[in-house]
Design an enzyme around this catalytic site. Structure first.
Site, PDB file in Angstrom:
ATOM      1  N   ARG A 119      47.739  26.602  42.096  1.00 17.61           N
ATOM      2  CA  ARG A 119      48.622  27.675  41.640  1.00 17.61           C
ATOM      3  C   ARG A 119      50.081  27.437  42.047  1.00 17.61           C
ATOM      4  NH1 ARG A 119      45.655  31.359  43.197  1.00 17.61           N
ATOM      5  NH2 ARG A 119      44.900  32.171  41.214  1.00 17.61           N
ATOM      6  N   TYR A 120      50.288  26.864  43.208  1.00 21.11           N
ATOM      7  CA  TYR A 120      51.634  26.655  43.743  1.00 21.11           C
ATOM      8  C   TYR A 120      51.931  25.165  43.829  1.00 21.11           C
ATOM      9  CZ  TYR A 120      50.839  31.484  45.277  1.00 21.11           C
ATOM     10  OH  TYR A 120      50.550  32.814  45.321  1.00 21.11           O
ATOM     11  N   ARG A 123      50.649  23.382  47.373  1.00 19.88           N
ATOM     12  CA  ARG A 123      49.349  23.662  47.982  1.00 19.88           C
ATOM     13  C   ARG A 123      48.308  23.979  46.915  1.00 19.88           C
ATOM     14  NH1 ARG A 123      53.120  27.424  48.426  1.00 19.88           N
ATOM     15  NH2 ARG A 123      52.696  29.667  48.287  1.00 19.88           N
ATOM     16  N   CYS A 132      28.758  33.298  51.377  1.00 23.70           N
ATOM     17  CA  CYS A 132      29.451  34.030  52.442  1.00 23.70           C
ATOM     18  C   CYS A 132      28.418  34.623  53.403  1.00 23.70           C
ATOM     19  CB  CYS A 132      30.280  35.169  51.865  1.00 23.70           C
ATOM     20  SG  CYS A 132      31.584  34.652  50.725  1.00 23.70           S
ATOM     21  N   CYS A 136      31.508  41.289  50.398  1.00 25.18           N
ATOM     22  CA  CYS A 136      32.340  42.493  50.376  1.00 25.18           C
ATOM     23  C   CYS A 136      32.257  43.130  48.996  1.00 25.18           C
ATOM     24  CB  CYS A 136      33.779  42.135  50.708  1.00 25.18           C
ATOM     25  SG  CYS A 136      33.982  41.315  52.307  1.00 25.18           S
ATOM     26  N   CYS A 139      35.321  42.286  46.631  1.00 26.13           N
ATOM     27  CA  CYS A 139      35.716  40.883  46.524  1.00 26.13           C
ATOM     28  C   CYS A 139      36.270  40.545  45.141  1.00 26.13           C
ATOM     29  CB  CYS A 139      34.519  39.982  46.823  1.00 26.13           C
ATOM     30  SG  CYS A 139      34.878  38.219  46.691  1.00 26.13           S
ATOM     31  N   ARG A 141      36.405  37.583  43.957  1.00 25.41           N
ATOM     32  CA  ARG A 141      35.600  36.498  43.382  1.00 25.41           C
ATOM     33  C   ARG A 141      34.143  36.928  43.236  1.00 25.41           C
ATOM     34  NH1 ARG A 141      38.548  32.522  47.040  1.00 25.41           N
ATOM     35  NH2 ARG A 141      40.251  31.761  45.738  1.00 25.41           N
ATOM     36  N   ASP A 300      42.864  43.526  44.650  1.00 24.21           N
ATOM     37  CA  ASP A 300      42.850  42.878  43.335  1.00 24.21           C
ATOM     38  C   ASP A 300      41.956  43.660  42.388  1.00 24.21           C
ATOM     39  OD1 ASP A 300      44.519  40.619  43.955  1.00 24.21           O
ATOM     40  OD2 ASP A 300      42.860  39.831  45.146  1.00 24.21           O
ATOM     41  N   ASP A 337      48.820  40.026  44.524  1.00 29.55           N
ATOM     42  CA  ASP A 337      48.579  38.869  43.673  1.00 29.55           C
ATOM     43  C   ASP A 337      48.786  39.326  42.232  1.00 29.55           C
ATOM     44  OD1 ASP A 337      47.834  36.110  43.675  1.00 29.55           O
ATOM     45  OD2 ASP A 337      46.382  36.589  45.244  1.00 29.55           O
ATOM     46  N   LYS A 344      51.325  35.339  44.558  1.00 22.93           N
ATOM     47  CA  LYS A 344      51.560  36.479  45.438  1.00 22.93           C
ATOM     48  C   LYS A 344      53.047  36.809  45.517  1.00 22.93           C
ATOM     49  CE  LYS A 344      47.659  35.638  48.561  1.00 22.93           C
ATOM     50  NZ  LYS A 344      47.156  34.427  47.854  1.00 22.93           N
TER      51      LYS A 344
END
Length: 368
Positions: A119-120, A123, A132, A136, A139, A141, A300, A337, A344
């Site tokens: 995305r950047y 990085r 996981c 959550c 989440c 994702r 999100d 985001d 972000k």
């Protein structure tokens, strides 16, 4: 739904639980023989859902992964308390609002090879697995993660390494998923070693929930697996002060003892940390355990997460109330985001005025 065996979910067990762990953060211990709760039947047996809620939770479980680790079970005082609310499924998750998206931050469109998100300019993410220790309910994702694994094969990992090698402008690799610390020490050590061998990779960042959600997993062997001559940072996800138990303190100490800097990231969540008092307690708990609050994320727009939404303006007010009350060390960057993969942006309270004046923490305006 059983976990994928090749991930070796039992590897890394053994951090001793302090028998005084009924500290301010926890009323009870998480026994080692307590299983992770993974379905509606287990939740009902544990008393975390009512018989009336069973059908709705079972339907939710069919769509989204469920896992509540022993450590998190031990912290739940009521199903709708700040801990239970994060992990106990609710039938409301099956309602998708018009503004919600299966890929709210545009990961899929920005993936040049499997497991990589770019995305950047400097990085990129590497997602070696999608498992996981807990799932959550908010989440972003949630359409991808789950106990079926998403574990990259050796061939897929090699392709990812080749992509990073071919992009010298990418100097930072962010290991995420899923949770990278769910990998066995052997596999994690191999990934860290391969990334460290790429000449232009200067920084490796690991985003994880394990130190909080499954602290017994973070053994000396697992902690040593991330040793590298590159700059390595671990970002710990926690949303409430009660998550910082005595066992968590020991796990974090294992990493700090190896000179690994720790950052904290949290999500602003209705019913979990949506008060200035709850945020202050959370950030102070992080600082007390050597974790620098890094990001406070605006929620999100993932499907079925509306019950956690806190409006941005409310979030700005909450953070503004903390300015001057907490040390600057405990001040995170409040970020959003931008939907669609645009990255972000900071959305925190502002003190500089358009006319060149500045507002102090009491609200008074000063001309410079």
């Amino acid at each position: 739904m059983a976990p994928v065996q090749t991930v070796d979910e039992t590897a890394g067990r053994g951090v001793p639980v302090d028998e005084s762990a009924g500290s301010q953060a926890s009323d009870k211990l998480a026994p080692r023989d307590v299983p992770t709760l993974r379905d509606a039947k287990a939740l009902l047996t544990a008393g975390l859902i009512s018989p009336a809620a069973f059908a709705g939770v079972e339907a939710t479980e069919a769509r989204y992964a469920v896992a509540i680790s022993p450590a998190m079970q031990a912290l739940i005082r009521a199903p709708d308390d700040p801990i239970g609310r994060q992990f106990i499924p609710d039938a409301a998750e099956l309602v998708t609002l018009a503004h919600e998206s299966q890929d709210p931050i545009g990961d899929d469109a920005l993936s040049p090879v499997k497991g990589v998100v770019h995305r950047y300019p400097d990085r990129a993410l590497l997602k070696p697995l999608l498992i996981c220790p807990v799932y959550c309910r908010f989440c972003f994702r949630r359409e991808h993660v789950g106990p079926d694994g998403g574990l990259l094969t050796d061939t897929e990992l090699h392709a990812a390494y080749e992509w990073f090698t071919a992009h010298p402008a990418v100097t930072e690799v962010i290991l995420t998923g899923g949770d990278p610390l769910m990998l066995s020490p052997r596999r994690l050590r191999g990934i860290i070693g391969a990334l460290s061998a790429i000449p232009h990779v200067q920084t490796i960042r690991i985003h994880t929930r394990v130190p909080v959600a499954d602290p017994q997993r973070l053994t000396d062997d697992l902690a040593s697996a991330v040793e590298t001559d590159r700059s390595l940072w671990v970002v710990v996800h926690a949303n409430h002060a009660r998550e910082f138990t005595s066992a968590v303190k020991q796990a974090l100490r294992r990493m700090r003892g190896r000179g690994i800097p720790l950052l904290g990231q949290s999500v602003l969540l209705r019913g979990v940390n949506d008060s200035s008092e709850a945020l202050e307690d959370l950030f102070r708990a992080m600082i007390a355990d050597g974790v620098k609050p890094y990001y406070l994320h605006q929620l999100d727009r993932a499907p079925g997460t509306a019950r956690f939404h806190v409006p941005v303006e409310e979030g700005r007010v909450l953070l503004e109330r903390l300015r001057g009350r907490v040390t600057g060390l405990a001040w995170p960057c409040y970020v959003l985001d931008v939907p669609g993969g645009y990255g972000k942006v900071p959305i925190g309270p502002e003190y500089w005025q358009a006319d060149g004046s500045v507002r102090d923490i009491e609200g008074s305006i000063h001309t410079l």
